[in-house]
Write an enzyme that holds these catalytic residues in place. Sequence first.
Site, PDB file in Angstrom:
ATOM      1  N   SER A  15       0.829  -1.216   0.000  1.00  0.00           N
ATOM      2  CA  SER A  15       0.000   0.000   0.000  1.00  0.00           C
ATOM      3  C   SER A  15       0.863   1.266   0.000  1.00  0.00           C
ATOM      4  O   SER A  15       0.485   2.275  -0.612  1.00  0.00           O
ATOM      5  CB  SER A  15      -0.991  -0.001   1.163  1.00  0.00           C
ATOM      6  OG  SER A  15      -0.342   0.199   2.394  1.00  0.00           O
ATOM      7  N   ASN A  16       2.010   1.233   0.657  1.00  0.00           N
ATOM      8  CA  ASN A  16       2.909   2.396   0.575  1.00  0.00           C
ATOM      9  C   ASN A  16       3.460   2.549  -0.833  1.00  0.00           C
ATOM     10  O   ASN A  16       3.574   3.665  -1.356  1.00  0.00           O
ATOM     11  CB  ASN A  16       4.053   2.257   1.580  1.00  0.00           C
ATOM     12  CG  ASN A  16       3.638   2.721   2.964  1.00  0.00           C
ATOM     13  OD1 ASN A  16       3.434   3.904   3.197  1.00  0.00           O
ATOM     14  ND2 ASN A  16       3.476   1.778   3.880  1.00  0.00           N
ATOM     15  N   ARG A  93      12.911  -8.425   4.693  1.00  0.00           N
ATOM     16  CA  ARG A  93      14.135  -9.218   4.618  1.00  0.00           C
ATOM     17  C   ARG A  93      15.253  -8.395   5.233  1.00  0.00           C
ATOM     18  O   ARG A  93      15.411  -7.220   4.873  1.00  0.00           O
ATOM     19  CB  ARG A  93      14.412  -9.516   3.133  1.00  0.00           C
ATOM     20  CG  ARG A  93      15.458 -10.537   2.863  1.00  0.00           C
ATOM     21  CD  ARG A  93      14.994 -11.949   3.151  1.00  0.00           C
ATOM     22  NE  ARG A  93      16.172 -12.793   3.259  1.00  0.00           N
ATOM     23  CZ  ARG A  93      16.239 -13.854   4.032  1.00  0.00           C
ATOM     24  NH1 ARG A  93      15.196 -14.242   4.729  1.00  0.00           N
ATOM     25  NH2 ARG A  93      17.347 -14.561   4.097  1.00  0.00           N
ATOM     26  N   ILE A  94      15.991  -8.986   6.145  1.00  0.00           N
ATOM     27  CA  ILE A  94      17.107  -8.254   6.758  1.00  0.00           C
ATOM     28  C   ILE A  94      18.319  -8.353   5.857  1.00  0.00           C
ATOM     29  O   ILE A  94      18.666  -9.436   5.382  1.00  0.00           O
ATOM     30  CB  ILE A  94      17.393  -8.817   8.164  1.00  0.00           C
ATOM     31  CG1 ILE A  94      16.187  -8.534   9.068  1.00  0.00           C
ATOM     32  CG2 ILE A  94      18.659  -8.219   8.748  1.00  0.00           C
ATOM     33  CD1 ILE A  94      16.248  -9.205  10.416  1.00  0.00           C
ATOM     34  N   HIS A 111       8.720   3.030   8.940  1.00  0.00           N
ATOM     35  CA  HIS A 111       8.499   2.142  10.080  1.00  0.00           C
ATOM     36  C   HIS A 111       7.295   2.663  10.859  1.00  0.00           C
ATOM     37  O   HIS A 111       7.216   3.867  11.128  1.00  0.00           O
ATOM     38  CB  HIS A 111       9.761   2.142  10.953  1.00  0.00           C
ATOM     39  CG  HIS A 111       9.655   1.277  12.164  1.00  0.00           C
ATOM     40  ND1 HIS A 111       9.903  -0.083  12.128  1.00  0.00           N
ATOM     41  CD2 HIS A 111       9.301   1.576  13.444  1.00  0.00           C
ATOM     42  CE1 HIS A 111       9.719  -0.581  13.349  1.00  0.00           C
ATOM     43  NE2 HIS A 111       9.353   0.397  14.156  1.00  0.00           N
ATOM     44  N   LEU A 146      19.208  -2.584  12.714  1.00  0.00           N
ATOM     45  CA  LEU A 146      17.790  -2.591  12.363  1.00  0.00           C
ATOM     46  C   LEU A 146      17.042  -1.401  12.997  1.00  0.00           C
ATOM     47  O   LEU A 146      17.188  -1.142  14.188  1.00  0.00           O
ATOM     48  CB  LEU A 146      17.176  -3.907  12.850  1.00  0.00           C
ATOM     49  CG  LEU A 146      15.903  -4.351  12.163  1.00  0.00           C
ATOM     50  CD1 LEU A 146      16.143  -4.555  10.675  1.00  0.00           C
ATOM     51  CD2 LEU A 146      15.399  -5.645  12.806  1.00  0.00           C
ATOM     52  N   ASP A 147      16.231  -0.713  12.188  1.00  0.00           N
ATOM     53  CA  ASP A 147      15.355   0.379  12.649  1.00  0.00           C
ATOM     54  C   ASP A 147      16.140   1.460  13.401  1.00  0.00           C
ATOM     55  O   ASP A 147      15.638   2.044  14.368  1.00  0.00           O
ATOM     56  CB  ASP A 147      14.224  -0.164  13.555  1.00  0.00           C
ATOM     57  CG  ASP A 147      13.351  -1.185  12.853  1.00  0.00           C
ATOM     58  OD1 ASP A 147      13.219  -1.099  11.612  1.00  0.00           O
ATOM     59  OD2 ASP A 147      12.811  -2.075  13.536  1.00  0.00           O
ATOM     60  N   GLN A 175      -1.300   7.807   7.638  1.00  0.00           N
ATOM     61  CA  GLN A 175      -0.240   8.822   7.688  1.00  0.00           C
ATOM     62  C   GLN A 175       0.999   8.379   6.918  1.00  0.00           C
ATOM     63  O   GLN A 175       1.702   9.208   6.335  1.00  0.00           O
ATOM     64  CB  GLN A 175       0.107   9.166   9.138  1.00  0.00           C
ATOM     65  CG  GLN A 175      -1.063   9.704   9.926  1.00  0.00           C
ATOM     66  CD  GLN A 175      -1.787  10.819   9.183  1.00  0.00           C
ATOM     67  OE1 GLN A 175      -1.157  11.778   8.713  1.00  0.00           O
ATOM     68  NE2 GLN A 175      -3.109  10.704   9.051  1.00  0.00           N
TER      69      GLN A 175
END
Length: 218
Positions: A15-16, A93-94, A111, A146-147, A175
Amino acid sequence: MAKLRVGILISGRGSNMAALIKAAQAADYPAEIACVISNKADAGGLRIAADAGIPTTVISHRAYPDRESFDREVSAALEKHGVGLVVLAGFLRIFSSWFPEHWAGRLINIHPSLLPSFKGLHVQQQAIDAGVRVSGCTVHFVIPDLDAGPIIAQAAVPVLQDDTEDTLTARILRQEHRLYPEVVRWFGEGRVSASGNGAKVAVEGLPPGGTLLFSGEL
Ligand code: GRF
């Protein structure tokens, strides 16, 4: 001026990705979607992209012996399409550290929490469990951790007393669909300072607070 060529990586419904494709259909949008790559053949977003006339590629991570060889194949596909900005949109996937190092300053993710709070998975439930009154989404540069990359922009939404994971996820997602096309626009206009680990990101020509969206929508 030539438009910024964007490669989108997905694993699911996209959707993004769809919001970015829609934004890029406007004649004055400074970026174009050059390709969509999925590591899963059954990702719903592949059909949406193909219907919009965008080249799609499936690269299954299962076909590669280790993370880095998969990452190099994805990278080669992006380079084949002349991509200048890689946009992760639900890509599950990392990477090996090779990929974010190779694309440093040209690789972003969205995120569904206000980082650095709530990393990993089920972050909307994490926000509910923590009792926070505000959550949202974050667009950030991707680094090997990560993040954890430098934050580019955020959108904030209320967390309500009776929210479930589904209702909060939907409120944040609305948003995400506003924020991500806006951030990619800034890249297309060359206004985002590429940033290494730890540095603060600046976006030229925005009013104070311009990298924070608020939504009071319940
Ligand atoms: C979004 O919530 C995004 O923030 C997260 O994964 C989800 C992807 O959703 N990284 P979609 O595939 O874009 O609909």
